[in-house]
Design a protein around this motif. Structure first.
Motif, PDB file in Angstrom:
ATOM      1  N   LEU A 195     110.671  69.677 134.928  1.00 50.03           N
ATOM      2  CA  LEU A 195     110.928  69.558 133.490  1.00 50.03           C
ATOM      3  C   LEU A 195     111.400  70.888 132.910  1.00 50.03           C
ATOM      4  N   ARG A 196     112.507  70.823 132.145  1.00 47.04           N
ATOM      5  CA  ARG A 196     113.058  72.026 131.513  1.00 47.04           C
ATOM      6  C   ARG A 196     113.001  71.953 129.987  1.00 47.04           C
ATOM      7  N   LYS A 197     113.033  70.759 129.423  1.00 47.16           N
ATOM      8  CA  LYS A 197     113.007  70.626 127.964  1.00 47.16           C
ATOM      9  C   LYS A 197     111.963  69.589 127.559  1.00 47.16           C
ATOM     10  N   LEU A 198     111.085  69.984 126.622  1.00 42.71           N
ATOM     11  CA  LEU A 198     110.040  69.091 126.127  1.00 42.71           C
ATOM     12  C   LEU A 198     110.087  69.078 124.604  1.00 42.71           C
ATOM     13  N   SER A 199     110.198  67.875 124.035  1.00 44.71           N
ATOM     14  CA  SER A 199     110.267  67.722 122.586  1.00 44.71           C
ATOM     15  C   SER A 199     109.269  66.668 122.130  1.00 44.71           C
ATOM     16  N   LEU A 200     108.363  67.056 121.222  1.00 47.52           N
ATOM     17  CA  LEU A 200     107.363  66.149 120.665  1.00 47.52           C
ATOM     18  C   LEU A 200     107.501  66.156 119.145  1.00 47.52           C
ATOM     19  N   THR A 201     107.688  64.976 118.547  1.00 49.46           N
ATOM     20  CA  THR A 201     107.840  64.859 117.099  1.00 49.46           C
ATOM     21  C   THR A 201     106.976  63.710 116.584  1.00 49.46           C
ATOM     22  N   HIS A 202     106.192  63.992 115.527  1.00 47.10           N
ATOM     23  CA  HIS A 202     105.304  62.984 114.933  1.00 47.10           C
ATOM     24  C   HIS A 202     104.392  62.359 115.991  1.00 47.10           C
ATOM     25  N   VAL A 203     103.818  63.193 116.810  1.00 47.98           N
ATOM     26  CA  VAL A 203     102.954  62.736 117.898  1.00 47.98           C
ATOM     27  C   VAL A 203     101.506  63.152 117.602  1.00 47.98           C
ATOM     28  N   LYS A 204     100.587  62.239 117.841  1.00 52.26           N
ATOM     29  CA  LYS A 204      99.167  62.540 117.654  1.00 52.26           C
ATOM     30  C   LYS A 204      98.568  62.992 118.975  1.00 52.26           C
ATOM     31  N   LEU A 205      97.923  64.177 118.951  1.00 51.16           N
ATOM     32  CA  LEU A 205      97.255  64.707 120.144  1.00 51.16           C
ATOM     33  C   LEU A 205      96.285  65.788 119.721  1.00 51.16           C
ATOM     34  N   ASP A 206      95.231  65.999 120.537  1.00 53.87           N
ATOM     35  CA  ASP A 206      94.268  67.052 120.204  1.00 53.87           C
ATOM     36  C   ASP A 206      94.611  68.330 120.970  1.00 53.87           C
ATOM     37  N   GLU A 207      93.814  69.393 120.736  1.00 51.85           N
ATOM     38  CA  GLU A 207      94.106  70.696 121.341  1.00 51.85           C
ATOM     39  C   GLU A 207      94.044  70.654 122.866  1.00 51.85           C
ATOM     40  N   ASN A 208      93.035  69.962 123.406  1.00 49.00           N
ATOM     41  CA  ASN A 208      92.906  69.880 124.870  1.00 49.00           C
ATOM     42  C   ASN A 208      94.101  69.172 125.495  1.00 49.00           C
ATOM     43  N   MET A 209      94.533  68.103 124.843  1.00 50.64           N
ATOM     44  CA  MET A 209      95.699  67.372 125.325  1.00 50.64           C
ATOM     45  C   MET A 209      96.940  68.260 125.298  1.00 50.64           C
ATOM     46  N   LEU A 210      97.124  68.981 124.200  1.00 51.33           N
ATOM     47  CA  LEU A 210      98.296  69.844 124.076  1.00 51.33           C
ATOM     48  C   LEU A 210      98.280  70.950 125.123  1.00 51.33           C
ATOM     49  N   GLN A 211      97.128  71.577 125.309  1.00 50.19           N
ATOM     50  CA  GLN A 211      97.047  72.672 126.273  1.00 50.19           C
ATOM     51  C   GLN A 211      97.248  72.179 127.704  1.00 50.19           C
ATOM     52  N   THR A 212      96.660  71.022 128.017  1.00 50.83           N
ATOM     53  CA  THR A 212      96.855  70.433 129.348  1.00 50.83           C
ATOM     54  C   THR A 212      98.318  70.105 129.582  1.00 50.83           C
ATOM     55  N   LEU A 213      98.960  69.580 128.541  1.00 51.11           N
ATOM     56  CA  LEU A 213     100.370  69.223 128.626  1.00 51.11           C
ATOM     57  C   LEU A 213     101.233  70.454 128.906  1.00 51.11           C
ATOM     58  N   LEU A 214     100.976  71.540 128.188  1.00 53.21           N
ATOM     59  CA  LEU A 214     101.758  72.762 128.384  1.00 53.21           C
ATOM     60  C   LEU A 214     101.479  73.398 129.744  1.00 53.21           C
ATOM     61  N   ASN A 215     100.235  73.310 130.194  1.00 52.79           N
ATOM     62  CA  ASN A 215      99.869  73.907 131.488  1.00 52.79           C
ATOM     63  C   ASN A 215     100.559  73.206 132.657  1.00 52.79           C
ATOM     64  N   CYS A 216     100.817  71.900 132.493  1.00 50.90           N
ATOM     65  CA  CYS A 216     101.430  71.162 133.601  1.00 50.90           C
ATOM     66  C   CYS A 216     102.954  71.211 133.565  1.00 50.90           C
ATOM     67  N   CYS A 217     103.509  71.930 132.564  1.00 44.95           N
ATOM     68  CA  CYS A 217     104.969  72.096 132.478  1.00 44.95           C
ATOM     69  C   CYS A 217     105.306  73.587 132.428  1.00 44.95           C
ATOM     70  N   PRO A 218     104.972  74.338 133.465  1.00 50.12           N
ATOM     71  CA  PRO A 218     105.071  75.798 133.401  1.00 50.12           C
ATOM     72  C   PRO A 218     106.496  76.330 133.406  1.00 50.12           C
ATOM     73  N   LEU A 219     107.484  75.490 133.756  1.00 52.25           N
ATOM     74  CA  LEU A 219     108.849  75.991 133.929  1.00 52.25           C
ATOM     75  C   LEU A 219     109.802  75.500 132.842  1.00 52.25           C
ATOM     76  N   ILE A 220     109.278  74.995 131.740  1.00 51.53           N
ATOM     77  CA  ILE A 220     110.174  74.545 130.665  1.00 51.53           C
ATOM     78  C   ILE A 220     110.869  75.750 130.031  1.00 51.53           C
TER      79      ILE A 220
END
Length: 490
Positions: A157-182
């Motif tokens: 994954l190189r590009k990640l775009s989230l708009t009007h999405v519901k998520l908590d801090e743990n979800m967001l951090q986990t999401l970013l951690n699993c996409c280290p090369l964006i």
């Protein structure tokens, strides 16, 4: 006959060429071409980009067609490069969206756009796909995972775009951690969290965040970051460290201090493009290394500068009585740029200006403003009577100060007919006095062409003679808002 000839001509083309043509068409355009012949139909069946955007509630026939098309891609194992799906409300869909999503992932999708309201998106299943390079999610709820250890890194994954999405801090951090090369991260108007931390993104080049969450903290530590946009809408708190490769910074509606901005600019020697919109508490901007500056706000900032800017764009809102010092500071700011393509000023009050104070700052270089936009919505009623002291005295000194501080080639004004008449009278006076007044000779105004916008005619903009007879005909309604512009010859 004509339709038959077109079909015959289209069918003469080699199948490989038809396939090439179809690949350059959108999915829906290719579908229309499929009626030409069986060859065109087969090429559409193999189209790598699937677009199911803008499906609407209640159209079950559309959804059945989508299901049939996706089944064909599954059964034929047809490669999918791009899959786009948007639907207004998942609760009204009878067809299994998750099945279509699985087919796209199994067939090697690279670009995925997903906008389905009220749908719980299994985002970590999506990120397990090894082919995915760009993911765009809008108006969904992200389905959580039980343990972060269950998440697989998506190194493609190189590009990640989230708009009007519901998520908590743990979800967001986990999401970013699993996409280290964006390399690009877009995060607009999401909710359910209080903190965003971008700390371990090894290749990140561009980050754009727009938020309306109260007391949100955004912390960015990214040595590779080159472009940052942040709109906090006065609620957010921004913390940026170790961004030494930053080339452009665009910040809006966030409280930052001069010290914070100074440390950020000095720590990013590559920063060339700076945009600041409605950020309180900024008094001074170090523009020593900048090439371009765009500023919107209520205060005129001081520039700490070592050389002239190549590009300067200013938008100021003026809600209080103005004095000569305000126009002096504006001229100082504008004189620091080689080019000022567009300056916008909003005035809510107007008063006379002491021109003697302006004469004390003649040593400041003359600005070079291409277009000056002025919006006059007086709240103190000084425009109301066209025979008032404002017409004869205040308007002249106000316009003198405005032209002296900006020196525009084109002056666009939106205001009432009464103010329009005041400005015309002042220009006539200024032009006539240039022969006798030392002050007006210094302004060096040789002439002006006036154009007024009239939405009652087919020709919206038309010229107005610079004389009082023509003016008296066009200014009967003093309260009507009008748009007009002056082409000024200096």
């Amino acid at each position: 006959m004509c339709t038959m000839m077109k079909k015959a001509t289209a069918d003469i083309l080699p199948e490989c060429l038809i396939g090439k043509i179809v690949s350059y068409l959108s999915f829906k355009e290719a579908a229309k071409m499929s009626i030409l012949s069986k060859t065109w139909l087969r090429s559409w069946f193999m189209h790598p980009n699937i677009d199911f955007k803008y499906l609407y509630n209640g159209r079950n026939l559309e959804l059945e067609i989508v299901d049939t098309i996706m089944a064909r891609y599954r059964d034929g194992k047809i490669p999918i490069d791009k899959f786009e799906l948007s639907y207004s409300d998942f609760s009204l869909i009878s067809q299994p969206i998750d099945k279509w999503l699985d087919i796209a992932l199994q067939n090697g999708v690279k670009y995925l756009f997903f906008e389905v309201h009220n749908f719980s998106l299994p985002i970590f299943i999506i990120l397990a796909a090894k082919s995915l390079t760009e993911l765009v999610v809008d108006w969904c709820t992200l389905m959580p995972v039980s343990f972060s250890s269950d998440v697989t890194n998506c190194n493609s994954l190189r590009k990640l775009s989230l708009t009007h999405v519901k998520l908590d801090e743990n979800m967001l951090q986990t999401l970013l951690n699993c996409c280290p090369l964006i390399v690009s991260f877009i995060f607009y108007y999401c909710w359910g969290f209080k903190k965003i931390e971008l700390l371990n993104l090894q290749k990140i080049k561009s980050v754009s965040i727009k938020s309306r969450e109260q007391n949100e903290l955004v912390k960015i530590q990214a040595p590779t970051l080159e472009h940052l946009t942040y709109d906090g809408y006065l609620w957010g708190k921004l913390d940026i460290v170790e961004c030494q490769n930053l080339k452009s910074l665009d910040i809006s509606y966030v409280r930052i201090s001069d010290e914070f901005l100074q440390n950020l600019i000095s720590g990013s020697q590559s920063l060339k493009d700076l945009k600041i919109r409605n950020c309180e508490d900024i008094e001074e901007i170090d523009s020593s290394n900048l090439e371009s500056l765009e500023y919107m706000g209520y205060k005129i900032p001081k520039l700490k500068i070592a050389r002239q800017l190549k590009h300067l764009k200013i938008n100021l809102q003026c809600f209080s009585s103005l004095k000569a010092a305000w126009f002096c500071n504006l001229r100082k700011l504008l004189s620091n740029s080689i080019s000022c393509p567009e300056i916008s000023l909003d005035f809510s009050q107007c008063n006379g200006i002491n021109l003697t104070d302006l004469r004390l700052h003649q040593e400041v270089a003359t600005p070079k403003v291409d277009v000056l936009n002025v919006n006059c919505t007086w709240s103190n009623g000084e425009y109301a009577n066209s025979t008032s002291t404002w017409t004869n005295g205040q308007c002249r000194t106000f316009l003198d100060a405005l032209l002296w501080s900006c020196h525009p080639r084109r002056l666009n004004i939106q205001s009432t007919s009464a103010t329009f008449k005041c400005f015309i009278n002042s220009l006539i006076y200024m032009k006539n006095m240039s022969k006798y007044s030392h002050w007006h000779r210094q302004l060096r105004l040789k002439g002006a062409q006036v154009y007024i916008f009239d939405d009652n005619t087919s020709q919206s903009w038309h010229p107005v003679e610079l004389n009082r007879e023509e003016l008296s005909i066009r200014s009967n309604c003093k309260w009507k808002m009008v748009n007009y512009y002056f082409l000024l010859d200096w």
